[in-house]
Enzyme design. Structure first.
Site, PDB file in Angstrom:
ATOM      1  N   VAL A  56       0.799  -1.233   0.000  1.00  0.00           N
ATOM      2  CA  VAL A  56       0.000   0.000   0.000  1.00  0.00           C
ATOM      3  C   VAL A  56       0.829   1.280   0.000  1.00  0.00           C
ATOM      4  O   VAL A  56       0.277   2.363  -0.195  1.00  0.00           O
ATOM      5  CB  VAL A  56      -0.967   0.048   1.210  1.00  0.00           C
ATOM      6  CG1 VAL A  56      -2.049  -0.997   1.073  1.00  0.00           C
ATOM      7  CG2 VAL A  56      -0.207  -0.098   2.524  1.00  0.00           C
ATOM      8  N   TYR A  57       2.132   1.178   0.207  1.00  0.00           N
ATOM      9  CA  TYR A  57       2.934   2.398   0.234  1.00  0.00           C
ATOM     10  C   TYR A  57       2.986   2.993  -1.170  1.00  0.00           C
ATOM     11  O   TYR A  57       3.601   2.433  -2.083  1.00  0.00           O
ATOM     12  CB  TYR A  57       4.344   2.116   0.732  1.00  0.00           C
ATOM     13  CG  TYR A  57       4.431   1.700   2.186  1.00  0.00           C
ATOM     14  CD1 TYR A  57       3.342   1.849   3.044  1.00  0.00           C
ATOM     15  CD2 TYR A  57       5.596   1.158   2.707  1.00  0.00           C
ATOM     16  CE1 TYR A  57       3.421   1.465   4.373  1.00  0.00           C
ATOM     17  CE2 TYR A  57       5.681   0.777   4.039  1.00  0.00           C
ATOM     18  CZ  TYR A  57       4.600   0.923   4.861  1.00  0.00           C
ATOM     19  OH  TYR A  57       4.673   0.534   6.177  1.00  0.00           O
TER      20      TYR A  57
END
Length: 323
Positions: A56-57
């Site tokens: 998700v980064y």
């Protein structure tokens, strides 16, 4: 650089793990590809071999940047960790810890990283919609396929972690060998239940936000004046500076830093290096200078009395960092 064995994995990792959440374009304080590359390369020069990212980064950008840079170096010397759980899109099955989500997201993470096998694959949070048995079997299959070497967990309740470990033992499945949780001088609630569980099962501890998102790097009154501090308070809701003992601890960190001629951040990190629980704190930074200073902090010796002096003002605070 100093190295340590990560829990029961047998893997040797640097005592500083470089957190990669700042790589990408998700927020104004993040680094673009060129600056991210420079930071990763300096970390390697300093002897850091442990890198933590997540799908998700910046919606995969962090993994892609990390993979591209590390691909130019000897992969046998690197230890790469990534995570799964968070929302990767609006469509169904783009988040959570179902078998479908894990298998799809693992495949995508490996492709972005340019790797056949990731050293440590972690669940980013507890999934209340998927039975833990389902999640653990999917992770065990990934280990058996050779896509994952070890599995780990992140912030959760201690009873959940204990349950997962017992299910793995009962069913003969790969178990969580690391815990990535919130832990620093002004948030020590993990010492009550989580860390005794980790000690019992020889689980490696790799805390996130070891500097309290910057709260332990500058005087108390300056915390929310920084972009990162404002982001943490408003968007994540982590009240690093609101504990009943937080201000006193902050002042003692500053006092010791002045006495030793080092920075507050170096004292806060030195506390982790001397701490009985921490294997390797995950340092998220966008500054090469701060990274170099963190490595220098390995040379700071804190006496037992100094450790106690830093810890003494702490009072219990509400559990946060997970639901």
């Amino acid at each position: 650089m100093e190295y340590t064995t990560l829990g029961s994995t047998g893997i040797e990792v640097s005592k500083i793990c470089l957190g990669c959440m700042s790589f990408g374009s998700g927020d104004e304080w993040m680094l673009d590809r060129d600056d991210s590359e420079a930071l990763i390369e300096r970390a390697l020069e300093l002897g850091i071999n442990f890198f933590d990212t997540a799908n998700v980064y910046s919606t995969g950008e962090s993994e892609a940047i990390l993979g591209d840079v590390l691909g130019e170096y000897d992969r046998d010397e690197q230890v790469v960790a990534t995570k799964v759980f968070g929302e990767m899109g609006d469509d169904p099955n783009r988040q959570g810890l179902s078998r479908k989500a894990i298998e799809q997201e693992l495949s995508a993470s490996l492709e972005r990283l340019g790797m056949d096998t990731v050293d440590l694959y972690q669940i980013h949070r507890w999934d209340y919609d998927t039975p833990i048995e389902t999640t653990l079997r999917a992770l065990d299959d990934a280990v058996r396929r050779g896509q994952v070497r070890h599995v780990g967990a992140s912030s959760m309740w201690a009873h959940q972690f204990q349950r997962a470990l017992h299910v793995s033992e009962r069913e003969g499945l790969a178990r969580f060998e690391t815990m990535q949780d919130l832990y620093h001088l002004t948030y020590r609630e993990e010492e009550r239940e989580m860390y005794p569980v980790c000690e019992q099962w020889d689980v490696g501890v790799i805390p996130w936000s070891p500097l309290g998102a910057g709260y332990l790097t500058r005087p108390h009154e300056e915390f929310t004046r920084t972009t990162r501090g404002e982001h943490e308070k408003e968007n994540i809701g982590l009240p690093y500076d609101e504990g009943p003992g937080s201000e006193a601890i902050n002042e003692r960190v500053q006092e010791l830093a002045d006495e030793k001629g080092v920075t507050m951040a170096q004292i806060a990190l030195a506390w982790h290096f001397e701490n009985e629980y921490t294997d390797a704190p995950i340092l998220g930074t966008s500054s090469i200078e701060h990274l170099e200073a963190a490595v220098e902090a390995l040379e700071i010796d804190l006496s037992t009395s100094e450790m106690e002096y830093l810890e003494e003002p702490y009072e219990p605070v509400p559990v946060y960092g997970h639901k």
